[in-house]
Write an enzyme that holds these catalytic residues in place. Sequence first.
Site, PDB file in Angstrom:
ATOM      1  N   HIS A   1       0.827  -1.208   0.000  1.00  0.00           N
ATOM      2  CA  HIS A   1       0.000   0.000   0.000  1.00  0.00           C
ATOM      3  C   HIS A   1       0.863   1.260   0.000  1.00  0.00           C
ATOM      4  CE1 HIS A   1      -4.034  -1.829   0.395  1.00  0.00           C
ATOM      5  NE2 HIS A   1      -3.362  -2.820   0.959  1.00  0.00           N
ATOM      6  N   THR A   2       2.137   1.101  -0.276  1.00  0.00           N
ATOM      7  CA  THR A   2       3.035   2.261  -0.340  1.00  0.00           C
ATOM      8  C   THR A   2       3.018   2.906  -1.724  1.00  0.00           C
ATOM      9  OG1 THR A   2       4.771   0.647  -0.738  1.00  0.00           O
ATOM     10  CG2 THR A   2       4.661   1.565   1.472  1.00  0.00           C
ATOM     11  N   ASP A   3       2.581   2.152  -2.749  1.00  0.00           N
ATOM     12  CA  ASP A   3       2.723   2.699  -4.119  1.00  0.00           C
ATOM     13  C   ASP A   3       1.884   3.958  -4.319  1.00  0.00           C
ATOM     14  OD1 ASP A   3       0.295   1.243  -4.309  1.00  0.00           O
ATOM     15  OD2 ASP A   3       0.795   0.309  -6.239  1.00  0.00           O
TER      16      ASP A   3
ATOM     17  N   ALA B   1      -6.468 -13.376  -6.489  1.00  0.00           N
ATOM     18  CA  ALA B   1      -5.650 -13.925  -5.400  1.00  0.00           C
ATOM     19  C   ALA B   1      -4.580 -12.945  -4.940  1.00  0.00           C
ATOM     20  CB  ALA B   1      -4.999 -15.227  -5.851  1.00  0.00           C
TER      21      ALA B   1
ATOM     22  N   LEU C   1      -2.242 -11.763  -7.052  1.00  0.00           N
ATOM     23  CA  LEU C   1      -1.022 -12.016  -7.834  1.00  0.00           C
ATOM     24  C   LEU C   1      -1.041 -11.238  -9.152  1.00  0.00           C
ATOM     25  CD1 LEU C   1      -0.655 -15.871  -7.215  1.00  0.00           C
ATOM     26  CD2 LEU C   1       0.479 -14.002  -6.002  1.00  0.00           C
TER      27      LEU C   1
ATOM     28  N   SER D   1      -3.266 -10.735 -11.771  1.00  0.00           N
ATOM     29  CA  SER D   1      -3.652 -11.238 -13.093  1.00  0.00           C
ATOM     30  C   SER D   1      -4.172 -10.091 -13.964  1.00  0.00           C
ATOM     31  CB  SER D   1      -4.692 -12.350 -12.968  1.00  0.00           C
ATOM     32  OG  SER D   1      -5.825 -11.887 -12.277  1.00  0.00           O
ATOM     33  N   SER D   2      -4.767  -9.065 -13.368  1.00  0.00           N
ATOM     34  CA  SER D   2      -5.274  -7.944 -14.173  1.00  0.00           C
ATOM     35  C   SER D   2      -4.123  -7.162 -14.812  1.00  0.00           C
ATOM     36  CB  SER D   2      -6.081  -6.969 -13.319  1.00  0.00           C
ATOM     37  OG  SER D   2      -7.032  -7.643 -12.569  1.00  0.00           O
TER      38      SER D   2
ATOM     39  N   GLU E   1      -6.896   0.604 -16.294  1.00  0.00           N
ATOM     40  CA  GLU E   1      -7.580   0.037 -15.125  1.00  0.00           C
ATOM     41  C   GLU E   1      -8.320   1.126 -14.342  1.00  0.00           C
ATOM     42  OE1 GLU E   1      -5.571  -3.112 -13.315  1.00  0.00           O
ATOM     43  OE2 GLU E   1      -6.838  -3.139 -11.527  1.00  0.00           O
TER      44      GLU E   1
ATOM     45  N   ASP F   1       1.805  -3.089  -9.636  1.00  0.00           N
ATOM     46  CA  ASP F   1       1.555  -4.355 -10.325  1.00  0.00           C
ATOM     47  C   ASP F   1       1.951  -4.256 -11.794  1.00  0.00           C
ATOM     48  OD1 ASP F   1       0.460  -4.778  -7.864  1.00  0.00           O
ATOM     49  OD2 ASP F   1      -1.621  -4.708  -8.542  1.00  0.00           O
TER      50      ASP F   1
HETATM   51  C1  GLA Z   1      -3.118  -3.813  -5.235  1.00  0.00           C
HETATM   52  C2  GLA Z   1      -2.926  -2.588  -6.120  1.00  0.00           C
HETATM   53  C3  GLA Z   1      -1.477  -2.097  -6.047  1.00  0.00           C
HETATM   54  C4  GLA Z   1      -1.044  -1.901  -4.596  1.00  0.00           C
HETATM   55  C5  GLA Z   1      -1.360  -3.145  -3.769  1.00  0.00           C
HETATM   56  C6  GLA Z   1      -1.073  -2.950  -2.302  1.00  0.00           C
HETATM   57  O1  GLA Z   1      -2.352  -4.881  -5.751  1.00  0.00           O
HETATM   58  O2  GLA Z   1      -3.230  -2.901  -7.468  1.00  0.00           O
HETATM   59  O3  GLA Z   1      -1.339  -0.908  -6.783  1.00  0.00           O
HETATM   60  O4  GLA Z   1      -1.616  -0.750  -4.054  1.00  0.00           O
HETATM   61  O5  GLA Z   1      -2.720  -3.525  -3.907  1.00  0.00           O
HETATM   62  O6  GLA Z   1       0.280  -2.793  -2.098  1.00  0.00           O
END
Ligand code: GLA
Length: 380
Positions: A35-37, A122, A124, A126-127, A159, A171
Amino acid sequence: MPISPQLELAFRDRFGTRPVTCVRAPGRVNLMGEHTDYNDGFVMPVAIDRAITIALRPRTDRLVTVHSLDYQQSVTFSLDDLQRGERGWAAYVIGVAWALQSAGSALLGWEGILSGDIPKGAGLSSSAALELATARAFAAISGLAWDPARMARLGQQAENQWVGVQCGIMDQMASAAGRAGHALFLDCRSLEYRHIPMPAGIAIAVLDTGTRRGLVDSAYNERRQQCELAARTLGVRALRDIDTAAFKVRATELEPLTRRRARHIIRDNARVLQAIQAMQADDAGTLGQLLNASHASLRDDFEVSSEALNAIVEAAQRQEECFGARMTGAGFGGCAVALVETGQASRFAEQVAAEYIHQTGLNPQIFVCQTADGANILPA
Ligand code: GLA
């Protein structure tokens, strides 16, 4: 890794020829910085050997036709008339076409078959893999230059603005710019990145709790707002601009709940930098401790873990061959990640599965993943 025989066969069945090209983009597991992004902070994901693959060939008109092997569904759309009606996987494909065209790229039509082996929902990504595979396909067919950071941003835009899911940039960057054998250290403000070699002797285990996140969108947006409020109250552009020392002095300016949210972000940012040092020093013990501390912070301060995630993380942490474990991704369900001594991974997986099933009655999927390269074109 060449195209799989199954995909090639499916392509032949549908189109009567071999594909002209085949692209793939990986999912990711995040080792540190959760959740830092969206706080302009640091993250350290790895791209993994689970991916979305598209086999394709150009068309002479302005149509794009994609068939999904996994969903047994097809979508056809015109590049001159993108419509918002589609839902599910097809919306991501159309959204990427929209983002590329909005950014001025001249696209050509193509047709292809899409298939993937990333567990869905999950945590990981996929999107993101679907977005980057689609972008890679358009780039290959239309002769666009492949700039991983630019393509990641366009995937995120698809997205956020076309599909309507708020997400940060981690991601997409992991799927675009990952490298086999390395973790991706990313500054989410500048999008500068460095590949950090994974220390020898560490296997990355993905622990899928078998639960899927409910209410994740609203909770995710709520966390974002709480972080923005914290930054505003502290008078900075983003929480990235406060380090742990400054936060110690100023924490009491925040309400208790906002303070806990901010504390997680600020400490997890610091943990990413510490994790890099540990990796460079080949110090698996310290790296593992950092994962454990991050999990506690996500559970107690950021409150995005779940009973199932806590149970599987604790089962992992109890094993002797485990250096450390934490939930990974947005939270509320999905997967955890554990770092385990290479060679001991199957014993670890069996034991964690047994303890988790005993405690929760749920069926986990545990697998060791290999690190992989970001989006690319497969050899013919
Ligand atoms: C999801 C979001 C990412 C990121 C994470 C938490 O995967 O798509 O951008 O915020 O949650 O680190």
